[in-house]
Enzyme design. Structure first.
Site, PDB file in Angstrom:
ATOM      1  N   HIS A 159     -29.282  -1.881   6.523  1.00 44.22           N
ATOM      2  CA  HIS A 159     -29.982  -0.715   6.586  1.00 44.22           C
ATOM      3  C   HIS A 159     -31.261  -0.970   5.763  1.00 44.22           C
ATOM      4  O   HIS A 159     -31.323  -1.621   4.731  1.00 44.22           O
ATOM      5  CB  HIS A 159     -29.666   0.796   6.460  1.00 44.22           C
ATOM      6  CG  HIS A 159     -28.969   0.723   4.824  1.00 44.22           C
ATOM      7  ND1 HIS A 159     -27.733   0.219   5.097  1.00 44.22           N
ATOM      8  CD2 HIS A 159     -29.162   1.067   3.842  1.00 44.22           C
ATOM      9  CE1 HIS A 159     -27.117   0.468   3.482  1.00 44.22           C
ATOM     10  NE2 HIS A 159     -28.122   1.001   3.102  1.00 44.22           N
ATOM     11  N   GLN A 195     -25.265  -2.033  -2.392  1.00 44.89           N
ATOM     12  CA  GLN A 195     -25.017  -1.709  -1.006  1.00 44.89           C
ATOM     13  C   GLN A 195     -23.858  -0.877  -1.014  1.00 44.89           C
ATOM     14  O   GLN A 195     -22.673  -1.149  -1.718  1.00 44.89           O
ATOM     15  CB  GLN A 195     -24.669  -2.861  -0.282  1.00 44.89           C
ATOM     16  CG  GLN A 195     -24.651  -2.446   1.479  1.00 44.89           C
ATOM     17  CD  GLN A 195     -24.498  -3.563   2.240  1.00 44.89           C
ATOM     18  OE1 GLN A 195     -24.401  -4.742   1.893  1.00 44.89           O
ATOM     19  NE2 GLN A 195     -24.548  -3.406   3.529  1.00 44.89           N
ATOM     20  N   HIS A 206     -34.300   0.775   3.449  1.00 44.45           N
ATOM     21  CA  HIS A 206     -34.680   1.804   2.721  1.00 44.45           C
ATOM     22  C   HIS A 206     -36.314   2.096   2.745  1.00 44.45           C
ATOM     23  O   HIS A 206     -36.948   1.087   2.514  1.00 44.45           O
ATOM     24  CB  HIS A 206     -34.506   2.186   1.210  1.00 44.45           C
ATOM     25  CG  HIS A 206     -32.986   2.127   1.064  1.00 44.45           C
ATOM     26  ND1 HIS A 206     -32.314   3.367   0.679  1.00 44.45           N
ATOM     27  CD2 HIS A 206     -31.952   1.269   1.055  1.00 44.45           C
ATOM     28  CE1 HIS A 206     -31.024   3.117   0.681  1.00 44.45           C
ATOM     29  NE2 HIS A 206     -30.696   1.784   0.640  1.00 44.45           N
ATOM     30  N   ASP A 237     -32.473   9.923   4.309  1.00 48.84           N
ATOM     31  CA  ASP A 237     -31.552   9.921   3.542  1.00 48.84           C
ATOM     32  C   ASP A 237     -30.829  10.944   3.075  1.00 48.84           C
ATOM     33  O   ASP A 237     -31.600  11.981   2.535  1.00 48.84           O
ATOM     34  CB  ASP A 237     -31.972   8.758   2.336  1.00 48.84           C
ATOM     35  CG  ASP A 237     -30.589   8.207   1.727  1.00 48.84           C
ATOM     36  OD1 ASP A 237     -30.611   6.908   1.587  1.00 48.84           O
ATOM     37  OD2 ASP A 237     -29.899   9.006   1.038  1.00 48.84           O
ATOM     38  N   ASN A 254     -30.454  -3.449   0.435  1.00 52.91           N
ATOM     39  CA  ASN A 254     -29.402  -4.114  -0.194  1.00 52.91           C
ATOM     40  C   ASN A 254     -28.070  -4.800   0.368  1.00 52.91           C
ATOM     41  O   ASN A 254     -27.700  -4.449   1.588  1.00 52.91           O
ATOM     42  CB  ASN A 254     -28.768  -2.738  -1.045  1.00 52.91           C
ATOM     43  CG  ASN A 254     -29.705  -2.094  -1.927  1.00 52.91           C
ATOM     44  OD1 ASN A 254     -30.655  -2.830  -2.494  1.00 52.91           O
ATOM     45  ND2 ASN A 254     -29.522  -0.663  -2.093  1.00 52.91           N
TER      46      ASN A 254
HETATM   47  P1  AMP Z   1     -27.155   1.571   0.181  1.00 50.88           P
HETATM   48  O1  AMP Z   1     -26.671   1.915  -1.257  1.00 50.88           O
HETATM   49  O2  AMP Z   1     -28.321   0.301   0.192  1.00 50.88           O
HETATM   50  O3  AMP Z   1     -26.077   0.979   0.818  1.00 50.88           O
HETATM   51  O4  AMP Z   1     -27.754   2.782   0.693  1.00 50.88           O
HETATM   52  C1  AMP Z   1     -26.820   3.876   1.286  1.00 50.88           C
HETATM   53  C2  AMP Z   1     -27.665   4.961   1.599  1.00 50.88           C
HETATM   54  O5  AMP Z   1     -26.984   5.769   2.341  1.00 50.88           O
HETATM   55  C3  AMP Z   1     -27.537   5.843   0.104  1.00 50.88           C
HETATM   56  O6  AMP Z   1     -29.018   6.250  -0.181  1.00 50.88           O
HETATM   57  C4  AMP Z   1     -26.990   7.257   0.676  1.00 50.88           C
HETATM   58  O7  AMP Z   1     -27.561   8.435   0.227  1.00 50.88           O
HETATM   59  C5  AMP Z   1     -27.246   7.112   2.103  1.00 50.88           C
HETATM   60  N1  AMP Z   1     -26.332   7.841   3.064  1.00 50.88           N
HETATM   61  C6  AMP Z   1     -24.988   7.670   2.837  1.00 50.88           C
HETATM   62  N2  AMP Z   1     -24.404   8.511   3.840  1.00 50.88           N
HETATM   63  C7  AMP Z   1     -25.502   9.167   4.450  1.00 50.88           C
HETATM   64  C8  AMP Z   1     -25.445  10.252   5.751  1.00 50.88           C
HETATM   65  N3  AMP Z   1     -24.408  10.882   6.233  1.00 50.88           N
HETATM   66  N4  AMP Z   1     -26.734  10.611   6.121  1.00 50.88           N
HETATM   67  C9  AMP Z   1     -27.898  10.135   5.497  1.00 50.88           C
HETATM   68  N5  AMP Z   1     -27.830   9.103   4.502  1.00 50.88           N
HETATM   69  C10 AMP Z   1     -26.568   8.593   4.066  1.00 50.88           C
END
Ligand code: AMP
Ligand code: ZN
Length: 137
Positions: free
Chosen positions: A101, A95, A103, A32, A88
């Site tokens: 995805h 989300q 975590h 992440d 999420n």
């Molecule tokens: P969610 O809030 O469950 O949708 O999680 C999305 C996650 O993706 C967050 O923890 C972000 O920090 C992560 N994220 C967003 N863009 C990127 C990226 N380019 N590379 C790695 N992680 C990312």
């Protein structure tokens, strides 16, 4: 099965750089970019699906098997004290990227964010809980 506007689809295609820690035919696992802890990673299915409601059941099962494998590996390597597996669905649930995805969040005693609380506990009466139970049965 890709969504042209999806950042995770672009990462999976290698069009946006990522720190990949695992890859197979079905999944890419990346760190992440804005982690909750050291080692916070995301399991991304290679085929674009938005969430738990639309993901193929077999892919979901494989994702959980992979989560177990990687959590075990990460605990061995990172010596974390605990572990959150979080997923999420929908904006109200936190989300922000609408490509399914999971975590993987290693947790450490006495680390930054070691007091991170995922939710506050609400109070429901025994009657209310029984009503919800009956609704869900
Ligand atoms: P969610 O809030 O469950 O949708 O999680 C999305 C996650 O993706 C967050 O923890 C972000 O920090 C992560 N994220 C967003 N863009 C990127 C990226 N380019 N590379 C790695 N992680 C990312
Ligand atoms: Zn996608």
């Amino acid at each position: 099965m890709r969504d042209e506007n999806c950042i995770f689809c672009k990462i999976i295609a290698g069009e946006i750089p990522s720190n990949t820690i695992y890859e197979d035919d079905d999944f890419k696992v990346i760190l992440d970019v804005s982690p909750a802890s050291k080692g916070h990673a995301l399991i991304l299915p290679k085929n674009h699906v938005a969430d738990i409601f639309t993901i193929d059941e077999d892919v979901a099962a494989k994702a959980m098997k992979l989560a177990k494998k990687l959590a075990t590996h990460m605990k061995e390597v990172l010596h974390c004290d605990g572990f959150n597996i979080l997923q999420n669905n929908g904006e109200v649930a936190g989300q922000t990227v609408f490509h399914f995805h999971m975590h993987l969040i290693p947790r450490y005693k006495n680390a930054k964010n070691d007091d991170m609380i995922l939710w506050n506990h609400l109070e429901f009466t025994p009657e209310e809980l029984a009503e919800i139970r009956d609704e869900l049965k």
